[in-house]
Design a protein around this motif. Structure first.
Motif, PDB file in Angstrom:
ATOM      1  N   ARG A 348       0.290  -0.941   0.160  1.00  0.00           N
ATOM      2  CA  ARG A 348       0.377   0.449  -0.022  1.00  0.00           C
ATOM      3  C   ARG A 348       0.584   0.911   0.550  1.00  0.00           C
ATOM      4  N   PHE A 349       2.173   1.270   0.237  1.00  0.00           N
ATOM      5  CA  PHE A 349       2.639   2.411   0.599  1.00  0.00           C
ATOM      6  C   PHE A 349       3.573   2.833  -1.164  1.00  0.00           C
ATOM      7  N   ALA A 350       3.350   1.793  -1.896  1.00  0.00           N
ATOM      8  CA  ALA A 350       3.853   1.998  -3.744  1.00  0.00           C
ATOM      9  C   ALA A 350       2.931   3.361  -3.398  1.00  0.00           C
ATOM     10  N   GLU A 351       2.014   2.521  -3.541  1.00  0.00           N
ATOM     11  CA  GLU A 351       0.881   4.330  -4.335  1.00  0.00           C
ATOM     12  C   GLU A 351       1.068   5.831  -3.554  1.00  0.00           C
ATOM     13  N   LYS A 352       1.554   6.177  -2.070  1.00  0.00           N
ATOM     14  CA  LYS A 352       1.382   7.269  -1.516  1.00  0.00           C
ATOM     15  C   LYS A 352       2.394   7.463  -1.540  1.00  0.00           C
ATOM     16  N   ARG A 353       2.046   9.513  -1.252  1.00  0.00           N
ATOM     17  CA  ARG A 353       2.727  10.350  -1.200  1.00  0.00           C
ATOM     18  C   ARG A 353       3.558  10.141  -0.069  1.00  0.00           C
ATOM     19  N   PRO A 354       4.961  10.031   0.309  1.00  0.00           N
ATOM     20  CA  PRO A 354       5.032   9.880   1.865  1.00  0.00           C
ATOM     21  C   PRO A 354       5.326  11.732   1.818  1.00  0.00           C
ATOM     22  N   GLY A 373      19.308   9.733  14.488  1.00  0.00           N
ATOM     23  CA  GLY A 373      18.897   8.414  13.253  1.00  0.00           C
ATOM     24  C   GLY A 373      17.747   9.108  12.680  1.00  0.00           C
ATOM     25  N   ARG A 374      17.038   8.025  11.796  1.00  0.00           N
ATOM     26  CA  ARG A 374      16.388   8.378  10.216  1.00  0.00           C
ATOM     27  C   ARG A 374      15.434   8.001  10.172  1.00  0.00           C
ATOM     28  N   ILE A 375      14.339   8.626   9.840  1.00  0.00           N
ATOM     29  CA  ILE A 375      12.160   7.483   9.416  1.00  0.00           C
ATOM     30  C   ILE A 375      12.731   7.391   8.519  1.00  0.00           C
ATOM     31  N   ASP A 376      12.623   6.112   7.721  1.00  0.00           N
ATOM     32  CA  ASP A 376      12.663   5.716   6.160  1.00  0.00           C
ATOM     33  C   ASP A 376      11.446   6.743   5.889  1.00  0.00           C
ATOM     34  N   ALA A 377      10.339   6.409   6.056  1.00  0.00           N
ATOM     35  CA  ALA A 377       9.147   7.344   5.276  1.00  0.00           C
ATOM     36  C   ALA A 377       7.927   7.767   6.743  1.00  0.00           C
ATOM     37  N   VAL A 378       7.265   8.997   6.473  1.00  0.00           N
ATOM     38  CA  VAL A 378       6.338   9.785   7.509  1.00  0.00           C
ATOM     39  C   VAL A 378       5.715   9.690   5.878  1.00  0.00           C
ATOM     40  N   TYR A 379       3.918   8.883   6.539  1.00  0.00           N
ATOM     41  CA  TYR A 379       2.923   9.146   5.877  1.00  0.00           C
ATOM     42  C   TYR A 379       2.256  10.550   6.247  1.00  0.00           C
ATOM     43  N   VAL A 380       0.849  10.806   5.857  1.00  0.00           N
ATOM     44  CA  VAL A 380       0.278  11.767   6.873  1.00  0.00           C
ATOM     45  C   VAL A 380      -1.178  11.859   5.988  1.00  0.00           C
ATOM     46  N   GLU A 381      -2.187  10.881   6.849  1.00  0.00           N
ATOM     47  CA  GLU A 381      -3.632  10.752   6.160  1.00  0.00           C
ATOM     48  C   GLU A 381      -4.150  11.803   7.659  1.00  0.00           C
ATOM     49  N   LEU A 387       4.514   5.928  10.852  1.00  0.00           N
ATOM     50  CA  LEU A 387       6.011   6.522  10.638  1.00  0.00           C
ATOM     51  C   LEU A 387       6.617   4.886  10.425  1.00  0.00           C
ATOM     52  N   VAL A 388       7.090   5.264   9.822  1.00  0.00           N
ATOM     53  CA  VAL A 388       7.509   3.807   8.638  1.00  0.00           C
ATOM     54  C   VAL A 388       8.764   3.091   8.732  1.00  0.00           C
ATOM     55  N   ASP A 389       9.264   2.305   8.797  1.00  0.00           N
ATOM     56  CA  ASP A 389      10.804   1.563   9.067  1.00  0.00           C
ATOM     57  C   ASP A 389      10.710   0.432   7.762  1.00  0.00           C
ATOM     58  N   TYR A 390      11.197  -0.003   6.491  1.00  0.00           N
ATOM     59  CA  TYR A 390      11.035  -0.479   5.664  1.00  0.00           C
ATOM     60  C   TYR A 390      12.117  -1.834   6.558  1.00  0.00           C
ATOM     61  N   LYS A 391      12.179  -3.496   6.951  1.00  0.00           N
ATOM     62  CA  LYS A 391      13.027  -3.887   7.103  1.00  0.00           C
ATOM     63  C   LYS A 391      13.006  -4.906   6.151  1.00  0.00           C
ATOM     64  N   THR A 392      14.496  -5.728   6.086  1.00  0.00           N
ATOM     65  CA  THR A 392      14.823  -6.542   4.940  1.00  0.00           C
ATOM     66  C   THR A 392      15.140  -7.402   5.161  1.00  0.00           C
ATOM     67  N   GLY A 393      15.095  -7.657   7.368  1.00  0.00           N
ATOM     68  CA  GLY A 393      15.096  -8.804   7.360  1.00  0.00           C
ATOM     69  C   GLY A 393      14.041  -9.931   8.242  1.00  0.00           C
ATOM     70  N   SER A 434       8.518 -11.136   4.067  1.00  0.00           N
ATOM     71  CA  SER A 434       7.467 -11.508   3.769  1.00  0.00           C
ATOM     72  C   SER A 434       5.791 -10.557   3.983  1.00  0.00           C
ATOM     73  N   GLY A 435       6.365  -9.579   3.641  1.00  0.00           N
ATOM     74  CA  GLY A 435       5.321  -9.012   2.836  1.00  0.00           C
ATOM     75  C   GLY A 435       3.870  -8.192   4.245  1.00  0.00           C
TER      76      GLY A 435
END
Length: 496
Positions: A348-354, A373-381, A387-393, A434-435
């Protein structure tokens, strides 16, 4: 003290891997290698071991025609400065020895130029009780101290700035062997205590009696007719020595580096303080990590792919990666870069505008502590901030509270930066492998600012006990962590 310094030297001879701890007090002895001394200067410098085959040491250890592990010289970038092989191996070896001497001479220059006022050079005829041939002065020592002419060597006078203090003749036999025999003959040591004028029964018996009767020493002094002023003076000297031994050492100065930690550092400290110690406090070399490289690449790709307020320059710091995202666990394959990118594009984050991407922050705590630190992405609705953090592990267990520490710090940063009410903040982990997404309301997070302060206080208190967990299997420091090795061994012995 001199005694503890000599004990350290003896221990260093017994253990080649003994860590060199440098005293921070300016009026103290610093023991270091020549390489460690590069760029430093001291009023007085001692350079021992200027003997043959010790310093300089011209043994050839990098012959590409004798060792398969050596890169052939003709394909190296510095080939113009290396000896070339011209079909005669003996000449090539001599050329290698000449080059080795050049390197040793450069190293000698570094050693001799560390002194501001006085430089002491020394060598010995014998090193180690097992040697059957003497060493004697090396070439560097002889060039400075002077050497007598021989049939093969014209010799040279002493350097004008050099004062030769001692020049003892070479013993025909290794004297260190006799020293070793004397030590062996005196073992085990005798526990017999000779009596003296005051303690006629020996000092141990006097100590036992003094514990029973504190006034017994004074009674024995009076009965023995010992000169009282002399006794008091001697007693005062002993009291001063005991005070030096029993007085607690002053607290170590605070390392200013440890007052500013990244989010990754904080999570690592919570996971395993010992791993944090070897990574941040006393950093040790780490293996290149494919998992960390993959995590950095994916974060960068998402940043570029997203739309919104992008930074034109590269981040000053890498993304906040948890310990489980950094290590390469043996036997576990990594997801492909394509699969992680697809997981993001299907989310759902692919089409959102952070509103913000890679948003940097610094949280200031009491006593001058900083968390950055750094926050990967911040979305406001509307009024809700995510506040989103992307994990690859790997996704941790649901009851893993430490996994929420990073989210708690992000929520605290949002409160500080934008003055948000915690009720309007939610924090999300998006596990690309895992998605799955795991979203938590900021109000439900248990970590507080006091917990962060407690972690900094733990660092200042030097409490770095290991905490074995699943990350031990991919830890770069497992080889010398007893607790981690025991945990991994127990895990591998359990039935699958």
């Amino acid at each position: 003290s001199l005694e503890t310094f000599l004990e350290y030297i003896e221990a260093a001879q017994m253990d080649e891997d003994l860590e060199i701890a440098q005293p921070q007090h300016p009026n103290s002895v610093k023991l270091m290698t020549i390489h460690q001394a590069k760029g430093l200067e001291f009023d007085i410098v001692f350079v021992p071991g200027l003997s043959r085959q010790i310093f300089p040491d011209t043994k050839v250890t990098s012959n590409p025609y004798a060792r398969k592990s050596e890169l052939p010289y003709h394909i190296r970038e510095d080939s113009d400065y290396l000896p070339s092989f011209e079909s005669v191996m003996s000449r090539f070896r001599e050329a290698l020895k000449e080059r080795a001497m050049e390197e040793e001479r450069r190293l000698g220059y570094v050693a001799l130029t560390r002194a501001r006022k006085k430089l002491f050079l020394s060598c010995a005829h014998w090193y180690g009780e097992e040697r059957s041939t003497s060493a004697g002065p090396g070439e560097f020592f002889a060039e400075l101290a002077g050497k007598e002419p021989t049939e093969e060597d014209p010799g040279c006078p002493p350097h004008p700035a050099v004062t030769l203090r001692t020049n003892s003749p070479r013993p025909d036999e290794n004297p260190l062997r006799d020293e070793l025999e004397l030590r062996a003959a005196g073992w085990p040591p005798s526990d017999k205590v000779e009596p003296d004028d005051l303690f006629t029964g020996g000092w141990r018996a006097a100590l036992v009696e003094a514990r029973r009767d504190p006034d017994s020493i004074e009674k024995q002094v009076a009965a023995a007719g010992i000169d009282r002023p002399e006794w008091d003076a001697s007693r005062g000297e002993v009291a001063e020595q005991l005070a030096l031994v029993t007085t607690p050492a002053p607290p170590a100065p605070i390392d200013e580096r440890l007052k500013s930690l990244s989010v990754s550092n904080m999570v690592q400290l919570a996971r395993c303080p010992k791993q944090f110690y070897w990574t941040v406090v006393r950093p040790l070399p780490r293996r290149p990590s494919r998992a960390a490289r993959l995590g950095n690449d994916i974060h960068r790709w998402i940043e570029i792919s997203s739309i919104g307020q992008q930074k034109l320059d590269d981040p000053e710091e890498p993304p906040d990666l948890a310990p489980e995202e950094v290590g390469d666990r043996p036997g576990r394959s990594l997801p492909t870069e394509e699969s992680l990118k697809k997981a993001f594009m299907d989310s759902r984050f692919a089409e959102k505008r952070p509103r913000y991407i890679e948003q940097p922050f610094v949280i200031s705590l009491e006593a001058g502590y900083l968390v950055r630190g750094r926050i990967d992405a911040v979305y406001v609705e509307g009024e809700e901030w995510e506040l989103v953090d992307y994990k690859t592990g790997m996704q941790p267990a649901e009851d893993d509270e430490i996994a929420k520490l990073q989210l708690a710090i992000y929520a605290l940063a949002a409160e500080r930066i934008w003055g948000l009410d915690p009720s309007k903040i939610k924090v999300t982990y998006f596990y690309l492998k895992s998605g799955n997404t795991v979203t938590t309301a900021a109000e439900d997070l248990t970590f507080t600012e006091k917990d962060l302060l407690a972690m900094f206080e733990q660092v200042e208190a030097r409490i770095f006990d290991p905490v074995p967990t699943q990350i031990c299997g991919s830890c770069d420091f497992l080889r010398f962590c007893d607790a981690g090795r025991a945990f991994v061994a127990a895990q591998s012995s359990e039935p699958q």
